[in-house]
Design a protein around this motif. Structure first.
Motif, mmCIF file in Angstrom:
data_model
loop_
_atom_site.group_PDB
_atom_site.id
_atom_site.type_symbol
_atom_site.label_atom_id
_atom_site.label_comp_id
_atom_site.label_asym_id
_atom_site.label_seq_id
_atom_site.Cartn_x
_atom_site.Cartn_y
_atom_site.Cartn_z
ATOM 1 N N GLY A 252 0.795 -1.234 0.000
ATOM 2 C CA GLY A 252 0.000 0.000 0.000
ATOM 3 C C GLY A 252 0.821 1.274 0.000
ATOM 4 N N VAL A 253 2.037 1.230 -0.579
ATOM 5 C CA VAL A 253 2.905 2.415 -0.567
ATOM 6 C C VAL A 253 2.306 3.474 -1.496
ATOM 7 N N SER A 254 1.932 4.600 -0.942
ATOM 8 C CA SER A 254 1.313 5.626 -1.789
ATOM 9 C C SER A 254 1.565 7.024 -1.238
ATOM 10 N N VAL A 255 1.768 7.946 -2.181
ATOM 11 C CA VAL A 255 1.913 9.370 -1.854
ATOM 12 C C VAL A 255 0.924 10.123 -2.745
ATOM 13 N N ALA A 256 0.235 11.089 -2.196
ATOM 14 C CA ALA A 256 -0.793 11.817 -2.958
ATOM 15 C C ALA A 256 -0.173 12.488 -4.187
ATOM 16 N N HIS B 157 1.482 15.723 -3.828
ATOM 17 C CA HIS B 157 2.672 15.873 -2.976
ATOM 18 C C HIS B 157 3.862 15.046 -3.446
ATOM 19 N N ARG B 158 3.854 14.663 -4.725
ATOM 20 C CA ARG B 158 4.916 13.757 -5.183
ATOM 21 C C ARG B 158 6.259 14.462 -5.327
ATOM 22 N N ARG B 159 7.329 13.629 -5.271
ATOM 23 C CA ARG B 159 8.721 14.029 -5.514
ATOM 24 C C ARG B 159 9.192 15.134 -4.578
ATOM 25 N N ARG B 160 8.763 15.020 -3.306
ATOM 26 C CA ARG B 160 9.290 15.932 -2.287
ATOM 27 C C ARG B 160 9.977 15.146 -1.183
ATOM 28 N N GLY B 161 10.190 13.852 -1.424
ATOM 29 C CA GLY B 161 10.891 13.044 -0.423
ATOM 30 C C GLY B 161 9.976 12.401 0.607
ATOM 31 N N ILE B 162 8.654 12.365 0.330
ATOM 32 C CA ILE B 162 7.739 11.807 1.343
ATOM 33 C C ILE B 162 7.864 10.279 1.404
ATOM 34 N N LEU B 163 7.972 9.618 0.244
ATOM 35 C CA LEU B 163 8.222 8.174 0.262
ATOM 36 C C LEU B 163 9.510 7.892 1.031
ATOM 37 N N ARG B 164 10.563 8.627 0.736
ATOM 38 C CA ARG B 164 11.857 8.403 1.412
ATOM 39 C C ARG B 164 11.696 8.569 2.924
ATOM 40 N N ALA B 165 10.951 9.580 3.348
ATOM 41 C CA ALA B 165 10.770 9.818 4.791
ATOM 42 C C ALA B 165 9.977 8.668 5.428
ATOM 43 N N ILE C 108 10.074 -7.763 2.398
ATOM 44 C CA ILE C 108 9.629 -8.123 1.048
ATOM 45 C C ILE C 108 8.500 -7.189 0.615
ATOM 46 N N PHE C 109 8.322 -7.108 -0.714
ATOM 47 C CA PHE C 109 7.457 -6.053 -1.235
ATOM 48 C C PHE C 109 7.106 -6.410 -2.686
ATOM 49 N N THR C 110 5.833 -6.371 -3.075
ATOM 50 C CA THR C 110 5.453 -6.586 -4.480
ATOM 51 C C THR C 110 5.366 -5.215 -5.138
ATOM 52 N N VAL C 111 6.419 -4.789 -5.797
ATOM 53 C CA VAL C 111 6.511 -3.393 -6.235
ATOM 54 C C VAL C 111 5.755 -3.179 -7.549
ATOM 55 N N SER C 112 5.229 -1.960 -7.728
ATOM 56 C CA SER C 112 4.505 -1.697 -8.973
ATOM 57 C C SER C 112 5.348 -0.921 -9.983
ATOM 58 N N GLN C 113 6.500 -0.399 -9.563
ATOM 59 C CA GLN C 113 7.372 0.312 -10.502
ATOM 60 C C GLN C 113 8.809 -0.180 -10.308
ATOM 61 N N GLY C 114 9.523 -0.384 -11.417
ATOM 62 C CA GLY C 114 10.831 -1.034 -11.353
ATOM 63 C C GLY C 114 12.007 -0.110 -11.067
ATOM 64 N N ALA C 115 11.821 1.213 -11.192
ATOM 65 C CA ALA C 115 12.991 2.111 -11.127
ATOM 66 C C ALA C 115 13.187 2.743 -9.750
ATOM 67 N N ILE C 116 12.311 2.432 -8.802
ATOM 68 C CA ILE C 116 12.352 3.193 -7.544
ATOM 69 C C ILE C 116 13.140 2.496 -6.433
ATOM 70 N N TYR C 117 13.000 1.174 -6.287
ATOM 71 C CA TYR C 117 13.336 0.559 -4.996
ATOM 72 C C TYR C 117 14.768 0.053 -4.866
ATOM 73 N N GLY C 118 15.526 0.011 -5.972
ATOM 74 C CA GLY C 118 16.946 -0.353 -5.875
ATOM 75 C C GLY C 118 17.675 0.592 -4.934
ATOM 76 N N ARG C 119 17.341 1.875 -4.982
ATOM 77 C CA ARG C 119 18.034 2.867 -4.138
ATOM 78 C C ARG C 119 17.769 2.603 -2.655
ATOM 79 N N PHE C 120 16.706 1.868 -2.362
ATOM 80 C CA PHE C 120 16.414 1.526 -0.957
ATOM 81 C C PHE C 120 16.934 0.124 -0.599
HETATM 82 C C1 LIG Z 1 5.892 5.887 -6.025
HETATM 83 C C2 LIG Z 1 5.516 6.970 -5.017
HETATM 84 C C3 LIG Z 1 5.140 6.294 -3.699
HETATM 85 C C4 LIG Z 1 6.741 7.897 -4.819
HETATM 86 O O1 LIG Z 1 6.469 8.814 -3.791
HETATM 87 P P1 LIG Z 1 7.269 10.215 -3.667
HETATM 88 O O2 LIG Z 1 6.990 10.793 -2.331
HETATM 89 O O3 LIG Z 1 6.989 11.034 -4.865
HETATM 90 O O4 LIG Z 1 8.789 9.704 -3.718
HETATM 91 P P2 LIG Z 1 10.038 10.513 -3.142
HETATM 92 O O5 LIG Z 1 9.952 11.944 -3.529
HETATM 93 O O6 LIG Z 1 10.248 10.216 -1.693
HETATM 94 O O7 LIG Z 1 11.192 9.824 -3.976
HETATM 95 C C5 LIG Z 1 12.092 8.892 -3.393
HETATM 96 C C6 LIG Z 1 13.134 8.563 -4.431
HETATM 97 O O8 LIG Z 1 12.525 7.764 -5.454
HETATM 98 C C7 LIG Z 1 12.654 8.416 -6.737
HETATM 99 N N1 LIG Z 1 11.380 8.167 -7.435
HETATM 100 C C8 LIG Z 1 10.148 8.432 -6.993
HETATM 101 N N2 LIG Z 1 9.235 8.031 -7.888
HETATM 102 C C9 LIG Z 1 9.928 7.522 -8.943
HETATM 103 C C10 LIG Z 1 9.546 6.956 -10.185
HETATM 104 N N3 LIG Z 1 8.255 6.838 -10.532
HETATM 105 N N4 LIG Z 1 10.518 6.498 -11.000
HETATM 106 C C11 LIG Z 1 11.825 6.612 -10.666
HETATM 107 N N5 LIG Z 1 12.245 7.150 -9.477
HETATM 108 C C12 LIG Z 1 11.306 7.604 -8.641
HETATM 109 C C13 LIG Z 1 12.892 9.873 -6.448
HETATM 110 O O9 LIG Z 1 13.596 10.491 -7.491
HETATM 111 C C14 LIG Z 1 13.683 9.799 -5.144
HETATM 112 O O10 LIG Z 1 15.031 9.509 -5.412
HETATM 113 P P3 LIG Z 1 16.200 10.014 -4.393
HETATM 114 O O11 LIG Z 1 15.625 10.001 -2.998
HETATM 115 O O12 LIG Z 1 17.274 8.996 -4.573
HETATM 116 O O13 LIG Z 1 16.578 11.381 -4.858
HETATM 117 C C15 LIG Z 1 4.332 7.824 -5.529
HETATM 118 O O14 LIG Z 1 4.667 8.372 -6.777
HETATM 119 C C16 LIG Z 1 3.048 7.037 -5.712
HETATM 120 O O15 LIG Z 1 2.267 6.932 -4.786
HETATM 121 N N6 LIG Z 1 2.805 6.453 -6.921
HETATM 122 C C17 LIG Z 1 1.579 5.728 -7.238
HETATM 123 C C18 LIG Z 1 1.460 4.454 -6.447
HETATM 124 C C19 LIG Z 1 2.687 3.594 -6.562
HETATM 125 O O16 LIG Z 1 3.241 3.360 -7.629
HETATM 126 N N7 LIG Z 1 3.138 3.107 -5.398
HETATM 127 C C20 LIG Z 1 4.311 2.270 -5.319
HETATM 128 C C21 LIG Z 1 3.835 0.918 -5.025
HETATM 129 S S1 LIG Z 1 5.114 -0.183 -5.407
#
Ligand SMILES: CC(C)(COP(=O)(O)OP(=O)(O)OC[C@H]1O[C@@H](n2cnc3c(N)ncnc32)[C@H](O)[C@@H]1OP(=O)(O)O)[C@@H](O)C(=O)NCCC(=O)NCCS
Length: 401
Positions: free
Chosen positions: A84-88, A91-99, A117-129
């Protein structure tokens, strides 16, 4: 807690439930509805969820629960499962997911769980974590009309037609036997079973209700869909403990004569193509990385699984997110690991995400070496690691979360 000015990160309460549901539905483009919402809250207690709050409004959410995960070879370990990882979108791309992730992983470390473990919906985000894909899934479509079994294919019989309600007890018992064998499979909570057997219309994807074939050592749950090319049986879940059950259930599915096609999700080494006279009938339409995994504590995680050969190797692991990095000596004798921090020179350098991918045995080290994501001193060591980390059965997700 304030990790970003103006944004509070805190535990969720029952009062947040409606706002969390709206945020999730918005982020994932779906309608949860009361039944699914209840199930989610049973499996992932609201009090264990984390929310991000801006001026009184919920603008971020993560939920988690402790899951019992099977790891090679037939061992189980308690892990953190995130969902259920979600950010409105406001409010995206302000570091809220990271926080939120920082807080989530702090809690998981404090709980002493060695893996997340985590079933991710996007492939480019979670390697950094520190997460790496750890399961491979192949969506296949089979033109059933041309399907013929080879003379060598067993025809053991033993499959019966059951309603899903009648099949429920057998299905649960077989699943429990299956998940203990398969790396990546989790124990399934009662609320998740109830949801599956209730089979609510909004979660049928436009198909019929579920149908069941049950064998003493396996089951297939499927529904009918009308595709442009004809009526299709879509396998929602098939779990088999023996090769006979696998053959018997596939023979039953191929017996659905008014279906032109069958769709299913198979692991890389599913024997189905080799039961047929024409293996190309099992046509892969897409591949997916069904589960991602992060080691929270490298020695605890590496000691939790067993290995297929003796090994002496020193890993230098980098972790860009938490402080799980370090140099670790892994010594394996008779499958049992003893992993400890060491001052010795590393044989292998890799990121913690790569180690996560290797963990369940589905992603070999040599592929990451070829991609320059893992550096090995010698190729013999790389071969030894791949032999040791390989698993008896393909890794597979038990239930989606
Ligand atoms: C994915 C999601 C949770 C990201 O939230 P966010 O608060 O915008 O993310 P942040 O600003 O904290 O970004 C964290 C890092 O991920 C990167 N990132 C965020 N979204 C990304 C994307 N779609 N593709 C690539 N990188 C991404 C940011 O650049 C940032 O990198 P850094 O900290 O190394 O500089 C949000 O866009 C969302 O809710 N999306 C729809 C639902 C979804 O896909 N949820 C994920 C379930 S697996």
């Amino acid at each position: 807690m304030t990790l970003i000015p103006g944004i509070t990160i805190r535990s969720a309460t029952e009062d947040d439930a409606a706002a969390i549901e709206l945020l999730g539905d918005t982020a994932f483009g779906m309608h949860t509805g009361p039944e699914h919402g209840d199930m989610i809250r049973h499996v992932f207690p609201t009090a264990e969820a984390i929310v991000a709050v801006d001026n009184g409004s919920i603008i971020g959410h993560i939920r988690s629960t402790t899951m019992t995960l099977t790891v090679p070879d037939e061992r189980t370990v308690e892990v953190c499962g995130i969902a259920g990882v979600s950010v409105a979108p406001t409010h995206r791309r302000r570091g809220i997911l990271r926080a939120m992730y920082t807080e989530q992983h702090r809690r998981t470390e404090a709980a002493g769980l060695p893996l997340t473990i985590f079933t991710v919906s996007q492939g480019a985000i979670y390697g950094r974590f520190g997460y790496g894909p750890t399961i491979r899934e192949n969506a296949v479509t089979i033109d059933r009309r041309f399907g013929e079994f080879l003379p060598s294919t067993p025809d053991p019989g033993g499959g019966t037609l059951r309603t899903v309600t009648d099949a429920a007890d057998s299905v649960r018992a077989i699943y429990d036997r299956w998940r203990r064998l398969v790396p990546g499979a989790q124990e399934r909570p009662n609320a998740r079973w109830d949801m599956m057997f209730a089979d609510p219309v909004p979660f049928r994807g436009g198909g019929t209700n579920l149908f069941a074939f049950v064998h003493p050592d396996g089951y297939a749950l499927y529904r009918y869909h009308h595709r442009e090319y004809g009526k299709t049986a879509v396998v929602a879940e098939m779990r088999t403990v023996t090769a006979d059950a696998h053959a018997a259930l596939w023979r039953a599915l191929f017996g659905l004569e008014l279906c032109t096609h069958i769709e299913a999700v198979l692991t890389d080494n599913d024997p189905l193509p080799y039961l047929l006279t024409d293996l190309r009938l099992v046509r892969t339409t897409s591949r997916h990385d069904g589960l991602w995994l992060r080691l929270m504590d490298v020695p605890a995680a590496l000691n939790a699984r067993s290995y297929r050969r003796d090994l002496d190797v020193v890993f230098a692991v980098t972790d860009p997110f938490r402080d799980a990095s370090g140099t670790f000596a892994l010594r394996v004798r008779d499958g049992i690991a003893d992993c400890t921090p060491t001052d010795r020179t590393a044989d292998i350098e890799l990121g913690i995400d790569v180690l996560g991918s290797m963990y369940l045995g589905a992603y070999p080290a040599r592929v990451f070496a070829a991609a320059n994501r893992l550096r090995a001193k010698d190729s013999g060591q790389l071969r030894a690691i791949d032999e040791a980390f390989g698993a008896e059965r393909d890794a597979e997700l038990g239930w989606f979360f």
